[in-house]
Write an enzyme that holds these catalytic residues in place. Structure first.
Site, PDB file in Angstrom:
ATOM      1  N   ASP A  54      32.752 -42.376   9.545  1.00 43.26           N
ATOM      2  CA  ASP A  54      33.694 -42.079   9.224  1.00 43.26           C
ATOM      3  C   ASP A  54      35.568 -42.133   8.945  1.00 43.26           C
ATOM      4  O   ASP A  54      35.271 -43.627  10.243  1.00 43.26           O
ATOM      5  CB  ASP A  54      34.308 -40.860  10.220  1.00 43.26           C
ATOM      6  CG  ASP A  54      32.362 -39.696   9.588  1.00 43.26           C
ATOM      7  OD1 ASP A  54      31.569 -39.499   8.364  1.00 43.26           O
ATOM      8  OD2 ASP A  54      32.116 -38.739  10.312  1.00 43.26           O
ATOM      9  N   TYR A 112      25.592 -43.983  19.747  1.00 43.02           N
ATOM     10  CA  TYR A 112      26.531 -43.696  19.401  1.00 43.02           C
ATOM     11  C   TYR A 112      27.765 -43.213  20.991  1.00 43.02           C
ATOM     12  O   TYR A 112      26.477 -42.734  21.507  1.00 43.02           O
ATOM     13  CB  TYR A 112      26.747 -42.823  18.435  1.00 43.02           C
ATOM     14  CG  TYR A 112      26.635 -43.321  17.448  1.00 43.02           C
ATOM     15  CD1 TYR A 112      28.133 -42.966  15.879  1.00 43.02           C
ATOM     16  CD2 TYR A 112      25.506 -43.342  16.683  1.00 43.02           C
ATOM     17  CE1 TYR A 112      27.826 -43.642  15.553  1.00 43.02           C
ATOM     18  CE2 TYR A 112      25.848 -43.453  15.070  1.00 43.02           C
ATOM     19  CZ  TYR A 112      26.380 -44.136  14.008  1.00 43.02           C
ATOM     20  OH  TYR A 112      26.617 -44.144  13.015  1.00 43.02           O
TER      21      TYR A 112
END
Length: 261
Positions: A54, A112
């Site tokens: 993103d 992540y």
């Protein structure tokens, strides 16, 4: 054609994500292909990345495949790319690879991390790199809630529109929350908390929605039972479309750390 596998790191603050888009600029892929075209003196250089990120999200080890018109030794290409790329994107490794290598489809698992503080008055240095959620949080409850995500579940309620996956079922191998409570270097690096997750794949904004969910747990606004029901695919009671358990956490705290092949 010569095929390379590259690993790169980038600070995502000024980028609209990894993947190039028709009407939006800049992206990291745009910058990489611009550098490659300058080096190879070619208008057609094809790159494929190991998934999207993103806008504002960072990566410590993004993997990409490059198809180039002629051979440059990996070490020389490594140096040439870093001489052409902007300072907020760096090549870490370059190697030859099989032409059929698929950075997204061949991935076995990904990691992540999400870094955040919960300060009433955050310092001036963390803005782009560490998110802030200015509320009192019960971190023990949050740590216990992390365990609920481990396993194979339906993460449809932890995803946003914008992609069309064939399935919303994902497997999470590790999920934990750790606190680093000692600030460093006169508080330039603040005491922070780190949410770590390793899984076989992730839906759009899945990690950021999980963080938002945990924040609600920490504020006693959400129960473990509600999380389990969501993971089991049970619909949320209330108005149509009210499916999320928490807000989407800000992008600047999110780091794509590693991809395994």
């Amino acid at each position: 054609m010569i095929t390379y596998k590259v690993k790169l790191a980038f600070k995502g603050s000024r980028y609209l994500g990894w993947q190039k888009q028709k009407d939006f600029y800049p992206t990291v892929q745009d910058e990489l292909e611009k550098a490659l075209k300058s080096i190879f003196k070619s208008a057609t250089i094809h790159t494929v990345g190991s998934g999207r990120t993103d806008a504002g999200v960072h990566s410590l080890g993004h993997v990409a495949r490059i198809k180039a018109p002629f051979d440059i030794e990996p070490e020389a290409l490594h140096k040439a790319l870093n001489s052409k790329l902007p300072d907020d994107a760096r090549i870490l490794e370059v190697a030859y690879c099989d032409p059929d290598f698929r950075p997204t489809n061949d991935a076995l698992k990904k990691e992540y991390k999400y870094l955040f503080t919960n300060l009433k008055d955050p310092g001036p240095f963390q803005k782009d790199l560490v998110a802030n959620y200015p509320f009192e949080l019960d971190f023990e409850k949050m740590r216990q809630a992390c365990k609920l995500f481990v396993g194979e579940w339906d993460f449809e309620r932890f995803s946003c529109v914008g992609s069309d996956p064939s399935s919303t079922i994902r497997t999470v191998y590790e999920c934990e929350l750790r606190s680093h409570i000692e600030p460093n270097f006169q508080n330039i690096f603040p005491a922070y908390h780190c949410f770590k997750i390793v899984g076989n794949g992730f839906l759009k904004q899945m990690v950021r929605l999980m963080v938002g969910c945990l924040w609600h747990v920490g504020r006693n606004k959400l129960s473990e039972k509600e999380i389990i029901q969501a993971l089991e695919g049970l619909p949320k009671e209330g108005p149509a479309g009210a499916k999320r358990l928490g807000e989407v956490a800000p992008p600047q705290g999110l780091y794509k750390v590693k991809t395994w092949y």
